[in-house]
Motif scaffolding. Structure first.
Motif, short mmCIF file in Angstrom:
data_model
loop_
_atom_site.label_atom_id
_atom_site.label_comp_id
_atom_site.label_asym_id
_atom_site.label_seq_id
_atom_site.Cartn_x
_atom_site.Cartn_y
_atom_site.Cartn_z
N LEU A 29 -42.01 -21.56 -8.83
CA LEU A 29 -43.12 -20.66 -9.12
C LEU A 29 -42.92 -19.31 -8.43
O LEU A 29 -43.09 -18.25 -9.04
N ALA A 30 -42.52 -19.34 -7.16
CA ALA A 30 -42.27 -18.10 -6.42
C ALA A 30 -41.11 -17.31 -7.02
O ALA A 30 -41.08 -16.09 -6.94
N HIS A 31 -40.17 -18.02 -7.65
CA HIS A 31 -39.04 -17.36 -8.31
C HIS A 31 -39.41 -16.82 -9.69
O HIS A 31 -38.58 -16.24 -10.38
N GLY A 32 -40.66 -17.05 -10.11
CA GLY A 32 -41.12 -16.50 -11.37
C GLY A 32 -40.97 -17.40 -12.59
O GLY A 32 -41.16 -16.96 -13.72
N VAL A 33 -40.67 -18.66 -12.38
CA VAL A 33 -40.55 -19.61 -13.49
C VAL A 33 -41.94 -19.93 -14.03
O VAL A 33 -42.91 -20.04 -13.26
N ASP A 34 -42.07 -20.05 -15.32
CA ASP A 34 -43.34 -20.33 -15.99
C ASP A 34 -43.90 -21.68 -15.55
O ASP A 34 -43.18 -22.68 -15.49
N ILE A 35 -45.19 -21.72 -15.27
CA ILE A 35 -45.83 -22.94 -14.77
C ILE A 35 -45.72 -24.10 -15.76
O ILE A 35 -45.58 -25.24 -15.34
N ASP A 36 -45.77 -23.83 -17.06
CA ASP A 36 -45.64 -24.93 -18.02
C ASP A 36 -44.27 -25.59 -17.93
O ASP A 36 -44.15 -26.82 -17.99
N ALA A 37 -43.23 -24.78 -17.74
CA ALA A 37 -41.88 -25.33 -17.59
C ALA A 37 -41.77 -26.10 -16.27
O ALA A 37 -41.17 -27.19 -16.23
N TRP A 83 -52.02 -19.41 -5.92
CA TRP A 83 -50.95 -18.44 -6.13
C TRP A 83 -51.44 -17.03 -6.45
O TRP A 83 -50.92 -16.07 -5.89
N PRO A 84 -52.45 -16.87 -7.30
CA PRO A 84 -52.94 -15.50 -7.56
C PRO A 84 -53.46 -14.81 -6.29
O PRO A 84 -53.25 -13.61 -6.11
N LYS A 85 -54.11 -15.55 -5.40
CA LYS A 85 -54.60 -14.98 -4.15
C LYS A 85 -53.43 -14.60 -3.24
O LYS A 85 -53.47 -13.56 -2.59
N PHE A 86 -52.42 -15.47 -3.18
CA PHE A 86 -51.23 -15.15 -2.39
C PHE A 86 -50.60 -13.86 -2.90
O PHE A 86 -50.25 -12.98 -2.13
N LYS A 87 -50.41 -13.76 -4.21
CA LYS A 87 -49.76 -12.58 -4.78
C LYS A 87 -50.56 -11.30 -4.53
O LYS A 87 -49.99 -10.24 -4.32
N GLU A 92 -45.33 -8.86 -1.54
CA GLU A 92 -43.86 -8.90 -1.47
C GLU A 92 -43.38 -10.27 -1.01
O GLU A 92 -43.76 -10.75 0.06
N ILE A 93 -42.51 -10.87 -1.81
CA ILE A 93 -41.85 -12.11 -1.41
C ILE A 93 -40.57 -11.71 -0.67
O ILE A 93 -39.72 -11.01 -1.23
N LEU A 117 -43.64 -14.00 3.22
CA LEU A 117 -44.32 -12.97 2.44
C LEU A 117 -44.62 -11.76 3.32
O LEU A 117 -44.69 -11.87 4.54
N ARG A 118 -44.83 -10.63 2.66
CA ARG A 118 -45.23 -9.42 3.36
C ARG A 118 -46.55 -8.95 2.75
O ARG A 118 -46.69 -8.88 1.53
N ASP A 119 -47.53 -8.64 3.62
CA ASP A 119 -48.82 -8.16 3.13
C ASP A 119 -48.74 -6.68 2.78
O ASP A 119 -47.70 -6.04 2.93
N LYS A 120 -49.85 -6.13 2.33
CA LYS A 120 -49.88 -4.73 1.88
C LYS A 120 -49.59 -3.75 3.01
O LYS A 120 -49.15 -2.63 2.75
N GLU A 121 -49.83 -4.16 4.25
CA GLU A 121 -49.57 -3.30 5.40
C GLU A 121 -48.14 -3.45 5.92
O GLU A 121 -47.75 -2.82 6.89
N GLY A 122 -47.37 -4.34 5.31
CA GLY A 122 -45.98 -4.54 5.73
C GLY A 122 -45.77 -5.65 6.75
O GLY A 122 -44.67 -5.84 7.24
N ASN A 123 -46.83 -6.39 7.07
CA ASN A 123 -46.74 -7.49 8.04
C ASN A 123 -46.09 -8.71 7.42
O ASN A 123 -46.32 -9.03 6.25
#
Length: 178
Positions: A29-37, A83-87, A92-93, A117-123
């Protein structure tokens, strides 16, 4: 390790097998593979492996299907609700399931953080997925002293040369086990 070779067993406990299938799906999922697959592959993997290892047992097909559906449901639920909240919070992954090393006092520690992961502030944030059949307070409170997490944070910091802002333990509840 023994005699320069890694040792493994042919019999993987069910909990470890299901946890590994969930981790594999979350990494995809983190690599961008479709959830149905991902969900279809996870169900098939778990179902077929359990059928192969429960030949002749009563209700083997039902058990294999239930466990495959459980893994699929955890992955789909995570994709929809977490996952949407994480993103959004951590756009940034940095790394996904990448082995890191930490040398300390002549010992080498190998770590494979589930997600950095990196947040919007770069942490920098370290995410650890933990599938569990416990939702007790004791399980929740156990992570502040978990050697694995603290050692993994050190490996991340040594590899990336920066401090980890925090650790997120993402529990993935597999249901009640008596």
């Amino acid at each position: 390790e023994f005699d320069g070779k890694g040792l493994t067993t042919d019999n993987i406990p069910l909990e470890l097998y299901l946890g590994s299938a969930i981790h594999d799906g979350l990494a995809a999922l983190a690599h961008g593979v479709d959830i149905d697959a991902i969900a279809a592959a996870a169900f098939k993997q778990v179902n077929e492996a359990l059928l192969k290892n429960t030949i002749g047992e009563v209700d083997a097909e039902t058990f294999a299907s239930e466990q495959g559906t459980l893994v699929e449901g955890i992955l789909r639920g995570f994709n929809k609700h977490v996952w949407p909240k994480f993103k959004e919070q951590y756009p940034e992954i940095v790394k996904i399931e990448e082995e890191l090393l930490f040398d300390h006092d002549g010992l080498r520690f190998m770590s494979k953080p589930d997600l950095l992961l990196r947040d919007k502030e770069g942490n920098l944030w370290y995410v650890e997925y933990k599938s569990t059949s416990s939702n007790k307070e004791q399980w929740v409170n156990s992570w502040s002293t978990a050697v694995q997490l603290h050692s993994s944070v050190r490996a991340v910091e040594a590899t990336l040369g920066e401090k980890v802002t925090g650790v997120i333990i993402q529990g993935l509840y597999k249901g009640y086990v008596s």
